[in-house]
Design a protein around this motif. Structure first.
Motif, PDB file in Angstrom:
ATOM      1  N   TRP A  92     -29.729   9.541  56.507  1.00  0.00           N
ATOM      2  CA  TRP A  92     -30.579   9.307  57.675  1.00  0.00           C
ATOM      3  C   TRP A  92     -31.397   8.037  57.569  1.00  0.00           C
ATOM      4  N   SER A 111     -30.320  10.006  51.747  1.00  0.00           N
ATOM      5  CA  SER A 111     -29.353  10.995  52.217  1.00  0.00           C
ATOM      6  C   SER A 111     -28.452  10.322  53.247  1.00  0.00           C
ATOM      7  N   GLU A 122     -34.829  18.326  51.222  1.00  0.00           N
ATOM      8  CA  GLU A 122     -33.414  18.689  51.218  1.00  0.00           C
ATOM      9  C   GLU A 122     -33.100  19.587  50.029  1.00  0.00           C
ATOM     10  N   LEU A 149     -38.149  13.188  51.877  1.00  0.00           N
ATOM     11  CA  LEU A 149     -37.043  13.810  52.594  1.00  0.00           C
ATOM     12  C   LEU A 149     -36.042  14.432  51.624  1.00  0.00           C
ATOM     13  N   VAL A 179     -33.616  18.950  59.604  1.00  0.00           N
ATOM     14  CA  VAL A 179     -33.999  17.719  58.900  1.00  0.00           C
ATOM     15  C   VAL A 179     -35.231  17.084  59.539  1.00  0.00           C
ATOM     16  N   LYS A 187     -24.860  17.748  55.120  1.00  0.00           N
ATOM     17  CA  LYS A 187     -26.300  17.853  54.917  1.00  0.00           C
ATOM     18  C   LYS A 187     -26.934  18.920  55.821  1.00  0.00           C
TER      19      LYS A 187
END
Lengths: 579, 418, 188
Positions: A300, A298, A574, A570, A204, A60
């Motif tokens: 996180w 993802s 991404e 998020l 991120v 990622k």
């Protein structure tokens, strides 16, 4: 009739076949595969079932290629002289000319007719050398290091390392036990300078506070002067740190990871429904880590949600049913408690009973709440709304984890609609009995203690001591999210599963069992729901979106069951980064 | 009045001989068993159990070679929980231990423990019931023991118990035949079934296996008596070994074979019920030894022509020679019990098929042939040489035939190939 | 699995009657019994027994001096010459312990401690001596040379709680052990 040459010419070449699909042919360890164009070599190897050891690479994050652990041998077909046709074997692949030196697999992309060797003398020598360099300054304090057991350095050292050190000089001393943020502790000696944390905070979390200072073997990871690593996503750096350089203050020195049992479940602190792993030992939760789900979170999760589990084995937990005796409450047996509740509820007219359910309840519990409302004949059923600010990443504005599920199960577009009517009804005395499931209505739903005093009967199920319980005639102990099984639908319309990581304390029961028993006691009929699977079956039979589903079919990654149009911010970011 | 006196004397005899002589022998033989097997195995055995005098302020405990151990064992067995499993057939389950121990104790009544004692001119025999069918009575009663064991095995409702019970039944019934047949030569020799008279005869004319005196005078036996030693010794061997099998002692303790059957027929028993089986087994051993001693080794007789002299010993009108004979009997008994124990710790357990073969194929035939041999020797003086020779030839022929049949029965069938 | 057919040994007529073997057996058992009763049991001297069998009369006679170097008695924790408790609560012994007799609660060493750089130590260390099987795996697995099996074999107690050796008791039995590798002493 000529034989071979014309036949091969007519034969469609593998590269053309692959190109039609936007793919390329790659030979990995002697086997030909097809992968999408532009894929990283390390990802191609992973898809082929070979995991190339690595430290700095993270799928990622960007790939700086600074750890040099993922060295593999690469080969390309030799470039033909002008006008000369390339040689091909019987399947149409060109011969591979192997390069005499290794390349890193994380920063290079695959191309047509490429060859990759992840084993062999060259690659193994490279890995051994890399490991030796990494271990030169790494302290041998595995017995006290929290990463031991899940440490990449340990794993790769066993698999690819030398076994003994040849280093005779004094190791470089660096700061240990550095306080770089409220939730993270840094041990610079253990750092192998992979820069994963730096890239995470930059790319991120959007809060680039970490960086390297000094040069060579003295390179040190530091936090920006006058700044702290205090982002709400800072604990993810401890997750992705391949060694024990960054550790969580909360989990530090608590328990060795090899004792912990991993249970995949989901987070219930907001509507996103972050996928998590709960790490337990002996009925105690020791930590929670995010679990990869590319459609939800993802890799996180926010710190605030991650650390919100200590209440589960806290002092304030209810562990037995309590009945009001004057001002205080007395413990009571389950059967007595349910019988008393039924006695109070039976004489009341349907319009005098209201139910306040919670958006933190699972679909199964909400289904049984609906059944209970039908049994009691009341239509006064509402959820308690819980809205706050969205952080633009993973924390949704709707802090109820199952609002979408409630909409489906209760069959209404606005499950909060009747809250005001119920509140008014309680205040003007038209509602005599109120059943509250999993909510503290004094704190969260605008009720006052004086309002609740007007009720003839107030029943609450909850897990923690709270102001509403003080006013309740009967308090039933429920189960926390890590103690129950069930399903929830997150804001994107994805049904996900909760799994039981620990057992409820003492006499506390799973909420769906409490609801089932209340229904059975009130109606006087024996329930045929024996397991949560039975409830889900009954639920799936009544809702078209869940038709044909079972709890086991949902799987650990969940299934999309309805369209809501909601996007996790998020994941949006991404996607933009990738473009 | 004399009737009541007779009954009182009888009761005194029963109490004295059964409860003061035979029953105490049971814990004593258990103690001997433990100590003796310990020294055989280079161990010490129970040597600590005693009176804990140190608790009362003395310097040393009173151990006395651990002789209190049997008492401690008994107390332990009494105080243990008497557990009856829920799945057993209760009436039979409770009856079985009693059925095992009672016959063993009843047989005591025909054993002559010593020569008669006379007080104030009235002579009292040291035997509870001076029956004229002594050995037959013993066999009749002791074979009832098999009911106790079979019932225990069956009523326990457990596979181990059942197998143990079935094995025991088969074994005891099989060996009863050898037991009965083997003593026929002895009875032929004495021409009497009264055990007291048999013993008196041995005291006067030499023990069956030690005929070294006659009519109170030492001397070598005559030819007939000497020849009779052969059938007598064969009878002794078969009888002794069959007693081992009858009492379920090593090497024939297959009914309670621990390696295969946990505890055999008493697997499901605990506390005093188990203790009764235990007692029954040891009481049977005591009675068996007593019978062997009585029939073959002169019973209470001290031998070598001393018995008459002992009989005449008296203080005033009290002739106490019988008590010395009682002692002699007990010494012989304990030596034989020690022999039982020695055998147990020396000879390994037989296989069940070996046990059955030994009983049916060897001992049964041997005992039968032995009867004829004994009869021939006893009748020899009245017969002519021709008849004796013919009888001997016939006997040899029959023996050879029996051995041949036994060997044929043992031979494995040849596998026929089609 | 291969089937092995065993052939029973062929016995001759004498052996079939058993009597020779049984008499031989009697001779062996009786000779042991007689030697025992005479106080001359073979090997009795080596074991310092009375000669009536080779058994040692335990509470009066002890074998403590003859215990071999490798004897495995009660596991204990040790302190080194510097007075530092060796255990850093890595919990490897807890992990390896076959009967799960060891239970450790780790904790952090406060920063004002002399050995603060070691960072970690056990706050509780319990070994349940009822569970312990004296296998010595804990000693073998310890990366810090902190746990050792001593020669104590008389581990007794009246209650179950008494049989759980806590940290204090373990250090009390273990005492100070010298000559260990001191990796924490280098300049740090």
């Amino acid at each position: 009739m000529s034989d071979t040459p014309s036949a091969t010419a007519e034969l469609t070449l593998p590269k053309d076949l692959a190109a039609e699909k936007g793919m390329v042919n790659v030979q990995i360890d002697g086997v030909w595969h097809q992968f999408p164009k532009g894929m990283r070599m390390i990802e191609a190897c992973r898809s082929a079932g070979t995991i190339v050891p690595h430290y700095c690479y993270h799928p990622k994050l960007s790939a700086p290629g600074n750890c040099r652990m993922c060295l593999v041998q690469m080969g390309m077909p030799p470039r033909p002289a002008p006008g000369q046709e390339p040689k091909r074997d019987e399947y149409g692949y060109e011969p591979i000319g192997w390069m005499p030196r290794a390349v890193i697999a994380c920063a290079n992309t695959i191309s047509e007719n490429m060859g990759i060797r992840t084993t062999g003398e060259l690659v193994e020598k490279c890995r051994e050398g890399t490991m030796e360099f990494l271990l030169i300054n790494h302290p041998l304090d595995c017995p006290i290091c929290d990463q031991a057991g899940e440490c990449r350095l340990q794993e790769h050292s066993v698999e690819h390392g030398r076994g003994a050190s040849r280093f005779v000089d004094i190791k470089v001393k660096k700061p240990k036990n550095v306080d770089i943020g409220p939730r993270i502790r840094l041990d610079n000696e253990r750092c192998i300078l992979c820069s994963r944390c730096i890239r995470f905070m930059d790319e991120v979390a959007g809060d680039p506070v970490l960086g390297f200072t000094q040069r060579g073997t003295h390179t040190t990871l530091t936090v920006h002067p006058d700044r702290l690593l205090d982002s709400n996503y800072s604990l993810n750096t401890a997750d992705i740190c391949p060694v024990g350089a960054l550790t969580s203050n909360d989990f530090r020195f608590q328990m060795r990871v090899w004792f912990l049992k991993e249970t995949p479940t989901i987070d219930v602190n907001c509507g996103t429904g972050t996928n998590i792993t709960v790490w337990t030992r002996n009925n105690t939760i020791h930590r929670i880590t995010p679990r990869q789900n590319d459609a939800v979170n993802s890799c996180w999760m926010p710190d605030s949600h991650r650390l919100n589990f200590h209440y589960i084995d806290g002092e304030a937990r209810f562990n037995q049913p309590l009945v009001k005796n004057g001002v205080l409450h007395d413990p009571i047996e389950w059967s007595d408690a349910l019988n008393r509740a039924a006695e109070k509820l039976k004489p009341l007219a349907p319009g005098q009973i209201a139910i306040l359910a919670s958006g933190r309840m699972t679909n199964e519990e909400l289904h049984l709440t609906r059944k209970l409302a039908e049994t009691l004949g009341t239509s006064l059923v509402s959820l308690v709304p819980r809205f706050a600010e969205c952080d633009g990443m993973l924390i949704a504005a709707d802090r109820n984890p199952n609002t979408t599920g409630a909409k489906l199960v209760l069959g209404t577009e606005d499950p909060f609609a009747k809250l005001d009517a119920i509140r008014d009804g309680v205040r003007d005395g038209s509602i005599k009995a109120l059943l509250v499931f999993g909510e503290d209505i004094i704190t969260d739903a605008g009720f006052h203690f004086s309002d609740l005093a007007k009720l003839d009967y107030l029943l609450q199920t909850h897990i923690l001591a709270n102001p509403t319980a003080l006013a309740s005639h009967l308090v039933l102990p429920g189960a926390a999210f890590a103690e129950k099984r069930g399903s929830m639908v997150n804001l994107t319309g994805r049904i996900q599963r909760l799994n039981r990581a620990i057992e409820p304390p003492d006499q506390a029961r799973d909420d769906w069992e409490i609801l089932r028993d209340i229904i059975a006691t009130v109606s006087g009929e024996k329930s045929d729901l024996h397991a949560i699977e039975d409830v889900f079956k009954s639920l799936a039979g009544s809702i078209s979106a869940l038709e044909g589903l079972t709890l086991s079919k949902i799987g650990h990654q969940g299934l999309s069951v309805t369209e809501t149009g909601y996007q996790v911010p998020l994941l949006e970011k991404e996607r933009q980064r990738k473009l | 009045m004399p009737d009541i006196l007779q009954i009182l004397i009888l009761i005194v005899k029963i109490v004295a001989l059964t409860f003061c002589v035979v029953l105490p022998l049971v814990p004593i033989s258990v103690y001997f068993e433990r100590r003796f097997c310990a020294v055989i195995q280079d161990r010490v055995g129970p040597n600590r159990t005693g009176i804990p005098l140190t608790l009362l302020g003395f310097k040393k405990d009173f151990h006395f070679f651990g002789l209190i151990q049997p008492v401690a064992d008994g107390v332990k067995l009494f105080l243990k929980e008497d557990f009856t499993p829920s799945y057993v057939r209760k009436a039979f389950y409770w009856m079985a231990p009693a059925l095992t121990v009672a016959p063993a104790l009843i047989t005591v009544c025909v054993i002559p423990f010593g020569s008669p004692i006379s007080i104030f001119g009235s002579e009292q025999k040291l035997v509870i019931a001076d029956l004229d069918i002594g050995p037959l009575f013993v066999f009749a009663i002791s074979s009832l023991t098999v009911y106790g064991i079979t019932l225990a095995g069956w009523s326990s409702n457990s596979k181990f118990s059942l197998i143990g019970g079935v094995r025991s039944t088969a074994q005891m019934i099989s060996y009863e035949i050898c037991l009965g047949l083997s003593i026929i030569p002895v009875l032929l020799y004495y021409g009497d079934l009264n055990l007291s008279k048999i013993v008196q005869n041995q005291a006067d004319n030499g023990w069956l296996l030690l005929p070294l005196w006659k009519g109170g005078h030492l001397g070598l036996p005559d030819l007939q008596t000497a020849l009779f030693l052969i059938p007598a010794f064969i009878a002794f061997l078969i009888f002794t070994i069959s007693i081992f099998a009858e009492t379920n002692r090593m090497p024939f303790d297959l009914p309670e074979c621990e390696t295969e059957l946990v505890g055999g027929y008493h697997t499901e028993y605990s506390s005093m019920k188990f203790a009764l089986f235990f007692m029954g087994e040891y009481a049977a051993m005591v009675i068996g030894s007593a019978l062997i001693v009585t029939l073959f080794l002169g019973g209470w007789s001290v031998g070598f022509g001393m018995d008459k002299w002992i009989n005449d010993l008296h203080i005033g009108s009290f002739q106490f020679g019988g008590l010395i004979h009682l002692m002699a009997f007990l010494v012989k008994l304990i030596v034989f019990i020690l022999f039982f124990i020695l055998v147990r710790w020396t000879v390994p357990r037989f296989r069940y098929d070996q046990l059955m073969k030994l009983g049916w194929v060897i001992f049964f035939e041997a005992a039968l042939v032995n009867v004829f041999l004994a009869a021939l020797i006893i009748a020899a003086p009245q017969l002519t040489a021709a008849i004796i020779g013919g009888g001997a030839v016939l006997l040899i022929a029959v023996t050879a035939a029996v051995i041949w049949v036994a060997m044929v029965s043992e031979a494995k069938p040849k596998i026929r190939r089609a | 699995m291969a089937v092995v057919k065993l052939q029973r040994p062929k016995l001759n007529a004498g052996e079939k009657i058993y009597f020779g073997a049984i008499l031989k057996g009697f001779f062996i058992t009786m000779s042991h019994a007689v030697r025992s009763l005479l106080g001359k049991t073979t090997g009795a001297k080596d074991l310092a027994s009375s000669g009536l069998g080779v058994t040692m009369q335990f509470p009066e006679q002890r074998w403590d001096n003859q215990l071999p170097e490798y004897y495995r008695g009660a596991p204990t924790l040790v302190i080194d010459e510097q007075g530092r408790e060796r255990c850093v609560s890595c919990q490897l012994c807890e992990f390896i312990c076959p009967p799960k007799a060891i239970r450790i609660t780790p904790s952090e060493i406060p920063t004002d401690d002399k050995w603060a750089k070691v960072e970690k130590r056990p706050i509780e260390f319990d070994i349940d001596m009822i569970r312990c099987i004296y296998c010595g795996m804990c000693e073998e697995v310890c990366p810090e040379q902190a746990i050792f099996l001593r020669k104590d074999y008389l581990v007794t107690g009246h209650t179950r709680a008494e049989m759980v050796h806590d940290k204090k008791k373990l250090y009390e039995i273990g005492g100070i052990r010298t000559g260990l590798v001191n990796k924490w002493n280098e300049l740090k």
